[in-house]
Design a protein around this motif. Sequence first.
Motif, PDB file in Angstrom:
ATOM      1  N   GLN A 104       0.929  -1.313  -0.071  1.00  0.00           N
ATOM      2  CA  GLN A 104      -0.046  -0.079   0.032  1.00  0.00           C
ATOM      3  C   GLN A 104       0.639   1.240   0.022  1.00  0.00           C
ATOM      4  O   GLN A 104       1.728   1.192   0.689  1.00  0.00           O
ATOM      5  N   ARG A 105       0.488   2.250  -0.768  1.00  0.00           N
ATOM      6  CA  ARG A 105       1.110   3.377  -0.917  1.00  0.00           C
ATOM      7  C   ARG A 105       1.162   4.276   0.211  1.00  0.00           C
ATOM      8  O   ARG A 105       0.230   4.309   1.007  1.00  0.00           O
ATOM      9  N   GLY A 106       2.225   4.605   0.750  1.00  0.00           N
ATOM     10  CA  GLY A 106       2.467   5.640   2.075  1.00  0.00           C
ATOM     11  C   GLY A 106       2.693   7.200   1.599  1.00  0.00           C
ATOM     12  O   GLY A 106       2.429   7.396   0.380  1.00  0.00           O
ATOM     13  N   PRO A 107       3.045   7.935   2.413  1.00  0.00           N
ATOM     14  CA  PRO A 107       3.422   9.455   2.272  1.00  0.00           C
ATOM     15  C   PRO A 107       4.497   9.596   1.225  1.00  0.00           C
ATOM     16  O   PRO A 107       5.553   8.710   1.155  1.00  0.00           O
ATOM     17  N   VAL A 108       4.268  10.522   0.325  1.00  0.00           N
ATOM     18  CA  VAL A 108       5.532  10.796  -0.622  1.00  0.00           C
ATOM     19  C   VAL A 108       6.367  11.865  -0.085  1.00  0.00           C
ATOM     20  O   VAL A 108       6.083  12.547   0.795  1.00  0.00           O
ATOM     21  N   PRO A 109       7.641  11.555  -0.313  1.00  0.00           N
ATOM     22  CA  PRO A 109       8.760  12.499   0.452  1.00  0.00           C
ATOM     23  C   PRO A 109       8.583  14.217  -0.337  1.00  0.00           C
ATOM     24  O   PRO A 109       8.084  14.106  -1.437  1.00  0.00           O
ATOM     25  N   ARG A 110       8.653  15.114   0.701  1.00  0.00           N
ATOM     26  CA  ARG A 110       8.507  16.486   0.291  1.00  0.00           C
ATOM     27  C   ARG A 110       9.605  17.174  -0.604  1.00  0.00           C
ATOM     28  O   ARG A 110       9.505  17.668  -1.358  1.00  0.00           O
ATOM     29  N   ALA A 111      10.832  16.342  -0.344  1.00  0.00           N
ATOM     30  CA  ALA A 111      11.912  16.584  -0.829  1.00  0.00           C
ATOM     31  C   ALA A 111      12.197  15.755  -2.316  1.00  0.00           C
ATOM     32  O   ALA A 111      12.135  14.524  -2.075  1.00  0.00           O
ATOM     33  N   ARG A 112      12.346  16.616  -3.479  1.00  0.00           N
ATOM     34  CA  ARG A 112      12.348  15.885  -4.638  1.00  0.00           C
ATOM     35  C   ARG A 112      13.443  16.643  -5.589  1.00  0.00           C
ATOM     36  O   ARG A 112      14.069  17.589  -5.292  1.00  0.00           O
ATOM     37  N   ARG A 113      13.882  15.767  -6.537  1.00  0.00           N
ATOM     38  CA  ARG A 113      15.189  16.368  -7.329  1.00  0.00           C
ATOM     39  C   ARG A 113      14.891  17.484  -7.897  1.00  0.00           C
ATOM     40  O   ARG A 113      13.699  17.327  -8.643  1.00  0.00           O
ATOM     41  N   GLY A 114      15.827  18.268  -8.158  1.00  0.00           N
ATOM     42  CA  GLY A 114      15.415  19.424  -9.085  1.00  0.00           C
ATOM     43  C   GLY A 114      15.546  19.307 -10.402  1.00  0.00           C
ATOM     44  O   GLY A 114      16.138  18.067 -11.044  1.00  0.00           O
ATOM     45  N   GLN A 115      15.096  20.337 -11.264  1.00  0.00           N
ATOM     46  CA  GLN A 115      15.098  20.257 -12.819  1.00  0.00           C
ATOM     47  C   GLN A 115      16.310  20.321 -13.276  1.00  0.00           C
ATOM     48  O   GLN A 115      17.447  21.075 -12.734  1.00  0.00           O
ATOM     49  N   ASP A 116      16.996  19.634 -14.585  1.00  0.00           N
ATOM     50  CA  ASP A 116      17.991  20.215 -15.182  1.00  0.00           C
ATOM     51  C   ASP A 116      17.732  21.451 -15.849  1.00  0.00           C
ATOM     52  O   ASP A 116      16.571  21.860 -16.288  1.00  0.00           O
ATOM     53  N   ALA A 117      19.086  21.928 -16.296  1.00  0.00           N
ATOM     54  CA  ALA A 117      18.909  23.287 -16.930  1.00  0.00           C
ATOM     55  C   ALA A 117      19.889  23.187 -18.042  1.00  0.00           C
ATOM     56  O   ALA A 117      20.858  22.447 -18.295  1.00  0.00           O
ATOM     57  N   LEU A 118      19.382  23.889 -19.210  1.00  0.00           N
ATOM     58  CA  LEU A 118      20.045  23.888 -20.467  1.00  0.00           C
ATOM     59  C   LEU A 118      20.574  25.360 -20.657  1.00  0.00           C
ATOM     60  O   LEU A 118      19.792  26.257 -20.664  1.00  0.00           O
ATOM     61  N   VAL A 119      21.919  25.580 -20.616  1.00  0.00           N
ATOM     62  CA  VAL A 119      22.553  27.177 -20.816  1.00  0.00           C
ATOM     63  C   VAL A 119      23.202  26.963 -22.278  1.00  0.00           C
ATOM     64  O   VAL A 119      24.088  26.059 -22.452  1.00  0.00           O
ATOM     65  N   ARG A 120      23.111  28.065 -23.156  1.00  0.00           N
ATOM     66  CA  ARG A 120      23.604  28.034 -24.446  1.00  0.00           C
ATOM     67  C   ARG A 120      24.855  29.100 -24.310  1.00  0.00           C
ATOM     68  O   ARG A 120      24.577  30.006 -23.757  1.00  0.00           O
TER      69      ARG A 120
END
Length: 379
Positions: A104-120
């Motif tokens: 059974q699914r429990g609480p999800v963590p509040r902390a998550r991985r950030g997005q990647d960034a693309l810089v030219r």
Amino acid sequence: MSSNYYEVLGVSPDATPEQIKKAYRRLARELHPDVATGEGAEDRFKDVSRAYEVLSNPEKRQMYDRGVDPSAPGGGGDPGFGAGFGFQDIFETFFGGGQGGGGQRGPVPRARRGQDALVRLEIELREAAFGAHREVPVDTAVLCSTCQGSCCRPGTSPRTCDVCGGRGVVQRVARSFLGQVMTSSPCAACHGFGTVIPEPCTECSGEGRVRSRRTLSVDVPAGVDTGTRIKLTGQGEVGPAGGPAGDVYLEIREKRHETFVRRGDDLHCTLEIPMTAAALGTIVQLETLDGSRDIDVRPGTQPDQVIVERGLGVGHLHVGGRGDLHVHVDVQVPTGLDVEQERLLRELAALRDEERPASRLSPAHPGVFSKLRDRFAGR
């Protein structure tokens, strides 16, 4: 069908809970309405489900062994087919499940991985040839310095959700052809986290991160080209609630050079020389990426002839060494001759017996870049 629940499941009265469960699963696979099509299969499935609902519950099984049927009307259970039927068991029967109740699914963590960034990143040809060190500004999310990613105002902490009791999910019971079905969905009060933030941090508004401009120090390797991407691990935006940072990808764009054209790791340029220099030979100074170099034009050099200077091109990415410099010779025919120059040329033509040269036709002469195109196409 026999009314003896043990006989319905095909087990003895002293069968263990695991034996009862195993027998039920076997019969459910055979008799489920979505699988079985024989006459009476649906009624048998109902009997099997009712028998399992009683015998799988220790209290109801004890009542049944004393002669009381908990599933019968007035017998202490809900009337009708499958009352109180455990949907988790039928789910495990057809799809499997983990130990201890099917995961059974429990609480999800509040902390998550950030997005990647693309810089030219725009660089000069010289930087692509030799590599460079650059300071690159990046607008991204960084850890909130006030709450350090906790999302809470300093001195406070998250509180267990009153709605789901910290489980992150809420359960609801609905009726279906299988009986009572229990479903789970994320808690709307805490969004599945299991906790709520009673006093969010005023600096980041409860995100645990803020937007900021940072400067990244980047070593651009020799040999990069337009479209090359450089990965900077962990230099992207910090995730919500101080989660791990994503990555930054630098996409290279090489500026056009005023003299040299790049083809792979080789460089190409055009050298204009007068007709006399092509005939007699000469030494020409050429400004290359490595500084001023003497180019030896051999006597009798023909138009569109290519002089190759080894190792004066762009560095090979990751493998060392460099490409070559290809100098394409463009012989300039003099115009606007004065009287003395014309006389001297006529004397030269007479000496070479070229006053009325014989005509000779040949295929059209390709230009410099047509020849390059054919060379790269393997023709």
